[in-house]
Design a protein around this motif. Structure first.
Motif, PDB file in Angstrom:
ATOM      1  N   GLN A   1       0.860  -1.176   0.000  1.00  0.00           N
ATOM      2  CA  GLN A   1       0.000   0.000   0.000  1.00  0.00           C
ATOM      3  C   GLN A   1       0.903   1.234   0.000  1.00  0.00           C
ATOM      4  O   GLN A   1       1.918   1.260   0.680  1.00  0.00           O
TER       5      GLN A   1
ATOM      6  N   TYR B   1       3.493   0.593   2.876  1.00  0.00           N
ATOM      7  CA  TYR B   1       3.321  -0.509   3.820  1.00  0.00           C
ATOM      8  C   TYR B   1       3.371  -1.824   3.071  1.00  0.00           C
ATOM      9  O   TYR B   1       2.791  -1.962   2.002  1.00  0.00           O
TER      10      TYR B   1
ATOM     11  N   ASP C   1      -1.358  -1.617   8.134  1.00  0.00           N
ATOM     12  CA  ASP C   1      -2.013  -0.469   7.523  1.00  0.00           C
ATOM     13  C   ASP C   1      -1.586   0.825   8.211  1.00  0.00           C
ATOM     14  O   ASP C   1      -1.107   0.811   9.340  1.00  0.00           O
TER      15      ASP C   1
ATOM     16  N   TYR D   1      -3.651   7.408  -2.851  1.00  0.00           N
ATOM     17  CA  TYR D   1      -3.427   6.095  -2.241  1.00  0.00           C
ATOM     18  C   TYR D   1      -3.589   5.037  -3.315  1.00  0.00           C
ATOM     19  O   TYR D   1      -4.466   5.140  -4.171  1.00  0.00           O
TER      20      TYR D   1
ATOM     21  N   ALA E   1      -3.140   0.529  -3.700  1.00  0.00           N
ATOM     22  CA  ALA E   1      -2.800  -0.765  -3.106  1.00  0.00           C
ATOM     23  C   ALA E   1      -2.669  -1.795  -4.212  1.00  0.00           C
ATOM     24  O   ALA E   1      -3.288  -1.677  -5.277  1.00  0.00           O
TER      25      ALA E   1
END
Length: 81
Positions: free
Chosen positions: A5, A42, A46, A64, A66
């Protein structure tokens, strides 16, 4: 299980002062924090903070992504004084 992430927050309207940079540091000891950005990735776990709150108080842009395909972008519509 690991999962990648990536979080980016940018302060475009004005740079963050020392106190403003210290506040997000409490949320992540590994983040790269400058006067204009907060960046963290990460592989396990989280982010413990709330990006929407950080947008209200510190930053102007949030991005963001992921590895499983989630994408999230926020852009502030207000000018900080």
């Amino acid at each position: 299980m690991s999962a990648y992430q990536h979080y980016d927050l940018l302060a475009l309207d004005r740079p963050l002062d020392g106190d403003q940079r210290a506040e997000p540091r409490v949320l992540s000891s590994r983040a790269s924090i400058t006067a204009t950005s907060f960046t963290n990735e990460y592989h396990w776990g989280d982010f413990g903070g709330d990006p929407a709150r950080l947008m209200r108080t510190h930053f102007d842009v949030f991005a963001y992504f992921a590895e499983w395909g989630t994408r999230w972008i926020m852009i502030s519509a207000r000018a900080r004084s």
